[in-house]
Design a protein around this motif. Structure first.
Motif, PDB file in Angstrom:
ATOM      1  N   GLU A  46      -2.842  -0.965   5.609  1.00  0.00           N
ATOM      2  CA  GLU A  46      -2.683  -1.433   6.983  1.00  0.00           C
ATOM      3  C   GLU A  46      -1.982  -0.376   7.834  1.00  0.00           C
ATOM      4  N   PRO A  47      -2.308  -0.322   9.115  1.00  0.00           N
ATOM      5  CA  PRO A  47      -1.545   0.559  10.007  1.00  0.00           C
ATOM      6  C   PRO A  47      -0.075   0.140  10.012  1.00  0.00           C
ATOM      7  N   VAL A  48       0.822   1.108  10.156  1.00  0.00           N
ATOM      8  CA  VAL A  48       2.263   0.824  10.166  1.00  0.00           C
ATOM      9  C   VAL A  48       2.855   1.359  11.458  1.00  0.00           C
ATOM     10  N   ASN A  49       3.624   0.542  12.121  1.00  0.00           N
ATOM     11  CA  ASN A  49       4.213   0.911  13.406  1.00  0.00           C
ATOM     12  C   ASN A  49       5.536   1.651  13.251  1.00  0.00           C
ATOM     13  N   TYR A  61      -0.296   9.627   6.237  1.00  0.00           N
ATOM     14  CA  TYR A  61      -0.680   8.288   5.770  1.00  0.00           C
ATOM     15  C   TYR A  61      -2.091   7.940   6.232  1.00  0.00           C
ATOM     16  N   GLU A  62      -2.389   8.200   7.502  1.00  0.00           N
ATOM     17  CA  GLU A  62      -3.712   7.876   8.027  1.00  0.00           C
ATOM     18  C   GLU A  62      -4.786   8.761   7.403  1.00  0.00           C
ATOM     19  N   GLU A  63      -4.447   9.994   7.077  1.00  0.00           N
ATOM     20  CA  GLU A  63      -5.404  10.875   6.392  1.00  0.00           C
ATOM     21  C   GLU A  63      -5.706  10.349   4.991  1.00  0.00           C
ATOM     22  N   ALA A  64      -4.688   9.812   4.320  1.00  0.00           N
ATOM     23  CA  ALA A  64      -4.898   9.215   3.002  1.00  0.00           C
ATOM     24  C   ALA A  64      -5.818   8.009   3.092  1.00  0.00           C
ATOM     25  N   VAL A  77      -4.497  10.308  -3.838  1.00  0.00           N
ATOM     26  CA  VAL A  77      -3.282  10.416  -4.645  1.00  0.00           C
ATOM     27  C   VAL A  77      -2.487  11.664  -4.256  1.00  0.00           C
ATOM     28  N   LEU A  78      -3.184  12.773  -4.047  1.00  0.00           N
ATOM     29  CA  LEU A  78      -2.484  14.002  -3.674  1.00  0.00           C
ATOM     30  C   LEU A  78      -1.862  13.892  -2.282  1.00  0.00           C
ATOM     31  N   LEU A  79      -2.567  13.272  -1.351  1.00  0.00           N
ATOM     32  CA  LEU A  79      -2.018  13.086  -0.009  1.00  0.00           C
ATOM     33  C   LEU A  79      -0.819  12.153  -0.027  1.00  0.00           C
ATOM     34  N   CYS A  80      -0.899  11.085  -0.811  1.00  0.00           N
ATOM     35  CA  CYS A  80       0.232  10.159  -0.894  1.00  0.00           C
ATOM     36  C   CYS A  80       1.427  10.813  -1.578  1.00  0.00           C
ATOM     37  N   CYS A 111       2.918   3.292  -0.716  1.00  0.00           N
ATOM     38  CA  CYS A 111       3.353   4.043   0.466  1.00  0.00           C
ATOM     39  C   CYS A 111       3.457   3.131   1.690  1.00  0.00           C
ATOM     40  N   GLU A 112       2.505   2.232   1.826  1.00  0.00           N
ATOM     41  CA  GLU A 112       2.554   1.275   2.938  1.00  0.00           C
ATOM     42  C   GLU A 112       3.826   0.433   2.875  1.00  0.00           C
ATOM     43  N   MET A 113       4.186  -0.005   1.678  1.00  0.00           N
ATOM     44  CA  MET A 113       5.387  -0.810   1.500  1.00  0.00           C
ATOM     45  C   MET A 113       6.633  -0.032   1.932  1.00  0.00           C
ATOM     46  N   ILE A 114       6.738   1.233   1.504  1.00  0.00           N
ATOM     47  CA  ILE A 114       7.904   2.040   1.850  1.00  0.00           C
ATOM     48  C   ILE A 114       7.965   2.290   3.363  1.00  0.00           C
TER      49      ILE A 114
END
Length: 204
Positions: A82-85, A95-98, A111-114, A183-186
């Motif tokens: 999900e998008p994160v504000n 994040y968006e590239e991942a 995985v490498l991008l994250c 990553c989204e959670m963090i």
């Protein structure tokens, strides 16, 4: 049993209008939709067209953009996560590239991008620059930026990062999903949710 016409040598053809209904997450707007409008990919035998499976180009019922679906192929794919504000621009762009890499089916790239994303997050949250990946993940965990009861997640992320970077190994779709969700959670815990709390305090 209906014969699987998509597995033989029958000719492909297209049919405008109504087709077999398909449910999918639109790669444009991110909504989960169910559509039966578009252009059906059907098989022809003896001059008769058959459309028995949800294959073809579907029109999203929310944004009205087209999506091609065939078996496990979807173009454009679902940008998982999900998008994160309220995320710093440099962190958000990774994040968006991942997410875009996931939509393209580039799961090892995800995985490498994250892996890079977690390093950016840790640095933005106070970690020293020039550390090893495992040290950045340890920093996030030790300072409770990864959330409570996340030790198992953290260990898996360490493994994914090291495997992708040091071993000749292709990561799976499920592994890519897991690391994006982590990553989204963090990002939500450390950027979006605190900004919501701040806005609420300012309005009181």
């Amino acid at each position: 049993m209906v014969k699987d016409l998509y597995e033989d040598n029958a000719t492909n053809s297209w049919k405008n209008g109504e087709t077999v209904e398909a449910s999918y997450i639109c790669g444009y707007c991110g909504h989960e939709v169910s559509s039966n409008r578009g252009m059906a990919l059907q098989k022809e035998q003896g001059g008769i067209g058959y459309s028995i499976k949800p294959y073809g180009v579907y029109i999203c019922t929310h944004c009205h953009m087209p999506t091609f679906i065939y078996k496990d192929i979807q173009v454009p794919g679902n940008r998982y996560g999900e998008p994160v504000n309220n995320v710093p621009e440099e962190v958000s762009s990774v994040y968006e590239e991942a997410r875009s890499s996931f939509a393209a089916g580039a799961y090892t790239g995800v995985v490498l991008l994250c892996r890079k994303l977690l390093m950016h997050i840790a640095t933005d949250l106070g970690a020293d620059s020039g550390l090893r990946f495992i040290q950045y993940v340890g920093y996030l965990n030790e300072h409770h930026y990864a959330g409570a009861r996340s030790d198992e997640w953290v260990d898996q992320i360490r493994q994914f990062g090291n495997q992708a970077n040091h071993e000749i190994r292709i990561n799976t779709k499920e592994e890519a999903k897991r690391i994006i969700k982590f990553c989204e959670m963090i990002l939500k815990l450390n950027y979006e949710y605190p900004s919501i709390a701040y806005d609420n305090d300012s309005n009181n």
